[in-house]
Structure formats: structure tokens, C-alpha cells
Scaffold this motif. Structure first.
Motif, PDB file in Angstrom:
ATOM      1  N   THR A 115      61.441  14.338  40.884  1.00 27.40           N
ATOM      2  CA  THR A 115      60.408  15.356  40.644  1.00 27.40           C
ATOM      3  C   THR A 115      60.970  16.774  40.731  1.00 27.40           C
ATOM      4  O   THR A 115      60.206  17.740  40.627  1.00 27.40           O
ATOM      5  CB  THR A 115      59.263  15.223  41.663  1.00 27.40           C
ATOM      6  OG1 THR A 115      59.715  15.626  42.975  1.00 27.40           O
ATOM      7  CG2 THR A 115      58.726  13.806  41.708  1.00 27.40           C
ATOM      8  N   THR A 116      62.278  16.913  40.918  1.00 28.78           N
ATOM      9  CA  THR A 116      62.854  18.241  41.173  1.00 28.78           C
ATOM     10  C   THR A 116      63.415  18.897  39.913  1.00 28.78           C
ATOM     11  O   THR A 116      64.207  19.835  40.010  1.00 28.78           O
ATOM     12  CB  THR A 116      63.974  18.145  42.235  1.00 28.78           C
ATOM     13  OG1 THR A 116      65.034  17.295  41.744  1.00 28.78           O
ATOM     14  CG2 THR A 116      63.438  17.580  43.548  1.00 28.78           C
ATOM     15  N   SER A 130      57.788  18.820  50.385  1.00 25.92           N
ATOM     16  CA  SER A 130      57.307  19.414  49.148  1.00 25.92           C
ATOM     17  C   SER A 130      58.479  20.088  48.454  1.00 25.92           C
ATOM     18  O   SER A 130      59.540  20.313  49.057  1.00 25.92           O
ATOM     19  CB  SER A 130      56.209  20.444  49.435  1.00 25.92           C
ATOM     20  OG  SER A 130      56.764  21.583  50.070  1.00 25.92           O
ATOM     21  N   LEU A 131      58.299  20.461  47.197  1.00 27.24           N
ATOM     22  CA  LEU A 131      59.357  21.177  46.492  1.00 27.24           C
ATOM     23  C   LEU A 131      59.614  22.533  47.131  1.00 27.24           C
ATOM     24  O   LEU A 131      60.743  23.044  47.077  1.00 27.24           O
ATOM     25  CB  LEU A 131      58.984  21.336  45.014  1.00 27.24           C
ATOM     26  CG  LEU A 131      58.881  20.038  44.210  1.00 27.24           C
ATOM     27  CD1 LEU A 131      58.624  20.352  42.741  1.00 27.24           C
ATOM     28  CD2 LEU A 131      60.133  19.175  44.352  1.00 27.24           C
ATOM     29  N   LEU A 156      62.460  22.494  49.599  1.00 29.65           N
ATOM     30  CA  LEU A 156      63.780  22.581  48.988  1.00 29.65           C
ATOM     31  C   LEU A 156      64.095  24.001  48.549  1.00 29.65           C
ATOM     32  O   LEU A 156      65.232  24.472  48.677  1.00 29.65           O
ATOM     33  CB  LEU A 156      63.860  21.638  47.784  1.00 29.65           C
ATOM     34  CG  LEU A 156      63.856  20.143  48.095  1.00 29.65           C
ATOM     35  CD1 LEU A 156      63.701  19.333  46.813  1.00 29.65           C
ATOM     36  CD2 LEU A 156      65.138  19.742  48.819  1.00 29.65           C
ATOM     37  N   THR A 157      63.105  24.695  48.041  1.00 27.06           N
ATOM     38  CA  THR A 157      63.313  26.065  47.586  1.00 27.06           C
ATOM     39  C   THR A 157      63.630  26.995  48.746  1.00 27.06           C
ATOM     40  O   THR A 157      64.501  27.875  48.640  1.00 27.06           O
ATOM     41  CB  THR A 157      62.060  26.572  46.838  1.00 27.06           C
ATOM     42  OG1 THR A 157      61.801  25.714  45.728  1.00 27.06           O
ATOM     43  CG2 THR A 157      62.257  27.991  46.340  1.00 27.06           C
ATOM     44  N   HIS A 209      72.256  19.689  40.814  1.00 25.62           N
ATOM     45  CA  HIS A 209      71.559  20.899  41.254  1.00 25.62           C
ATOM     46  C   HIS A 209      72.529  22.031  41.599  1.00 25.62           C
ATOM     47  O   HIS A 209      72.087  23.141  41.924  1.00 25.62           O
ATOM     48  CB  HIS A 209      70.688  20.599  42.474  1.00 25.62           C
ATOM     49  CG  HIS A 209      69.354  20.023  42.132  1.00 25.62           C
ATOM     50  ND1 HIS A 209      68.336  20.772  41.581  1.00 25.62           N
ATOM     51  CD2 HIS A 209      68.848  18.759  42.269  1.00 25.62           C
ATOM     52  CE1 HIS A 209      67.267  20.012  41.392  1.00 25.62           C
ATOM     53  NE2 HIS A 209      67.547  18.782  41.800  1.00 25.62           N
ATOM     54  N   LEU A 221      63.201  22.688  39.731  1.00 28.13           N
ATOM     55  CA  LEU A 221      64.170  23.372  40.594  1.00 28.13           C
ATOM     56  C   LEU A 221      65.548  23.383  39.955  1.00 28.13           C
ATOM     57  O   LEU A 221      66.296  24.361  40.080  1.00 28.13           O
ATOM     58  CB  LEU A 221      64.223  22.702  41.968  1.00 28.13           C
ATOM     59  CG  LEU A 221      62.915  22.621  42.754  1.00 28.13           C
ATOM     60  CD1 LEU A 221      63.169  22.065  44.143  1.00 28.13           C
ATOM     61  CD2 LEU A 221      62.242  23.972  42.839  1.00 28.13           C
ATOM     62  N   TRP A 222      65.892  22.292  39.291  1.00 25.05           N
ATOM     63  CA  TRP A 222      67.158  22.247  38.554  1.00 25.05           C
ATOM     64  C   TRP A 222      67.174  23.294  37.446  1.00 25.05           C
ATOM     65  O   TRP A 222      68.165  24.023  37.271  1.00 25.05           O
ATOM     66  CB  TRP A 222      67.360  20.846  37.969  1.00 25.05           C
ATOM     67  CG  TRP A 222      68.454  20.768  36.956  1.00 25.05           C
ATOM     68  CD1 TRP A 222      69.800  20.712  37.196  1.00 25.05           C
ATOM     69  CD2 TRP A 222      68.308  20.752  35.538  1.00 25.05           C
ATOM     70  NE1 TRP A 222      70.496  20.662  36.014  1.00 25.05           N
ATOM     71  CE2 TRP A 222      69.602  20.682  34.979  1.00 25.05           C
ATOM     72  CE3 TRP A 222      67.202  20.782  34.681  1.00 25.05           C
ATOM     73  CZ2 TRP A 222      69.824  20.651  33.598  1.00 25.05           C
ATOM     74  CZ3 TRP A 222      67.412  20.752  33.318  1.00 25.05           C
ATOM     75  CH2 TRP A 222      68.704  20.684  32.792  1.00 25.05           C
ATOM     76  N   MET A 282      68.359  25.494  43.865  1.00 26.51           N
ATOM     77  CA  MET A 282      69.174  24.876  44.910  1.00 26.51           C
ATOM     78  C   MET A 282      70.664  25.130  44.722  1.00 26.51           C
ATOM     79  O   MET A 282      71.482  24.720  45.551  1.00 26.51           O
ATOM     80  CB  MET A 282      68.892  23.372  44.951  1.00 26.51           C
ATOM     81  CG  MET A 282      67.452  23.044  45.334  1.00 26.51           C
ATOM     82  SD  MET A 282      66.980  21.352  44.949  1.00 26.51           S
ATOM     83  CE  MET A 282      68.039  20.438  46.066  1.00 26.51           C
ATOM     84  N   LEU A 291      63.375  12.785  44.349  1.00 22.62           N
ATOM     85  CA  LEU A 291      64.378  13.626  43.700  1.00 22.62           C
ATOM     86  C   LEU A 291      64.107  13.755  42.204  1.00 22.62           C
ATOM     87  O   LEU A 291      64.415  14.791  41.601  1.00 22.62           O
ATOM     88  CB  LEU A 291      65.780  13.055  43.941  1.00 22.62           C
ATOM     89  CG  LEU A 291      66.288  13.114  45.382  1.00 22.62           C
ATOM     90  CD1 LEU A 291      67.615  12.396  45.511  1.00 22.62           C
ATOM     91  CD2 LEU A 291      66.398  14.562  45.863  1.00 22.62           C
TER      92      LEU A 291
END
Length: 209
Positions: A93-94, A62-63, A66-67, A135, A97-98, A103, A91
Motif C-alpha cells: 500500500t506504500t 499508518s502511512l 512511515l512518512t 523506496h 510514498l515511493w 522514505m 508494504l
């Protein structure tokens, strides 16, 4: 505990076996643990075709994975010198987060497997690095002091770990490849610890905190 995310897509099992070895290397370092996650297969038009929960192997990422991680090892089979569409789809879908920089500043490393000797391994490793650079992650490779890079007759690259699986996935991970996997895991874990310690020290020394 500091946590390293080992995230991969594997079709025939070689990349999954490499992920286990990298995780083992991560956990050879005190106060660090590995979280192993995979991504679902997609159709040729990049729509998910797998069940929501895998029947075997690592859970899907899941995201939040990564977090929450302090570092990332990213793995894929080499398809025509590129990462698998399934990993690329995840990737893609991130973006949130970017945008938030979630990240940025975290260490990352990449690994791959191919059916033919070389088989686009290094270009695949480079393809996985590109979104990680976007990222703001800090990319790690393997230094020349890792002697297996000079002695391996199968996989192995300074850009990240690689494995020669054979066209029928009938090649076991060699001793050199296994040592390189574990070395990459250790290097990633050690770097994450150093960065975390430096960030904590900087925060304590900041009179504005």
C-alpha cells in the motif's frame, strides 16, 4: 526528538518481543525515541481479517508513521524463507510514498524469527530488504565487530537480527539475540541522528536556503 519506527507482524509473539528489544536499543541513544507499530493479519487471499484496532499489542501502522519517522526497523516471522503475507500486504500500500520519495535516504534494518534453527531466516531478511531498496532507504546490518554474531548458537545474522523460536514458540530470546536486537536499535538510532545532523548542516550552508 528523532523518531524510529519499529514496524512488525507477529503471529506467536517472538517478533513482537524482538521489536521491544530493538526499541529499547533505539532509546538508549539520547534524543531518539521509538514508535512501535504492527500490521493486521490477512486471509490467504490477502484481505484484512483483523479488527480495525488490535485488542492487544502495538497499534496498527499508518502511512503517516512511515512518512514521519527518521528510520525504520521492519520485522516478520520467516514463512518458507519469505516475509509474512500480512507485512507484504501493508508494504504493497506504500506506492504513493515511493512515488513521492518520502522514505528515500532514511536508514532501515530488518529482523525475523523462525520455528526451526535457521528456517530461512536470512532469505526472509533479504525479502524484506527488497521493497526498502525500491523506496531508496539505506540498509543497515550488523558488523563483524558485534561479537555475539560469532558466539550465538541460536539466531543472529549480519543481515539483521534473527531468533530461533522453536516449533511451538517455546524458546526464550537468548542473551546473544537480545544483545543483537539492542545493538541493531542503537545502530539505527545513531545513523538516523548522523543523517539528520548532516542534512541540517547542509541546509544551513546552502546560500539558496
Amino acid at each position: 526528538m528523532t523518531e524510529i519506527l519499529v514496524l512488525y507482524y507477529s503471529r506467536d509473539g517472538s517478533v513482537a518481543r524482538m521489536a521491544q528489544l530493538i526499541a529499547r536499543g533505539v532509546e538508549e541513544i539520547d534524543r531518539v525515541e521509538a514508535r512501535i507499530r504492527s500490521v493486521p493479519a490477512v486471509s490467504p487471499v490477502c484481505e484484512a481479517v483483523a479488527e480495525p484496532i488490535p485488542q492487544q499489542g502495538a497499534p496498527y501502522a499508518s502511512l503517516d508513521d512511515l512518512t514521519q519517522c527518521a528510520g525504520l526497523a521492519l520485522g516478520s516471522p520467516a514463512y518458507f524463507g519469505n516475509m509474512a503475507a500480512s507485512l507484504k500486504s501493508f508494504l504493497d500500500t506504500t506506492g504513493a510514498l515511493w512515488l513521492s520519495g518520502a522514505m528515500a535516504g532514511k536508514p532501515a534494518a530488518v529482523f525475523t524469527s523462525s520455528g526451526t534453527l535457521h528456517g530461512g531466516q536470512e532469505s526472509c531478511l533479504l525479502s524484506m530488504m527488497v521493497p526498502l531498496l525500491h523506496h531508496g532507504m539505506l540498509l543497515l546490518g550488523l558488523p563483524g565487530t558485534q561479537t555475539e554474531l560469532a558466539t550465538t548458537t541460536t539466531g543472529g545474522s549480519p543481515y539483521g537480527v534473527s531468533h530461533w523460536a522453536g516449533v511451538d514458540d517455546n524458546n526464550e530470546i537468548s542473551a546473544e539475540e537480545a544483545r543483537l536486537c539492542r545493538a541493531l536499535g542503537r545502530r539505527l538510532a545513531e545513523t538516523a541522528l548522523r543523517l539528520s545532523a548532516a542534512a541540517a548542516a547542509a541546509q544551513q550552508g546552502d546560500p539558496g536556503q
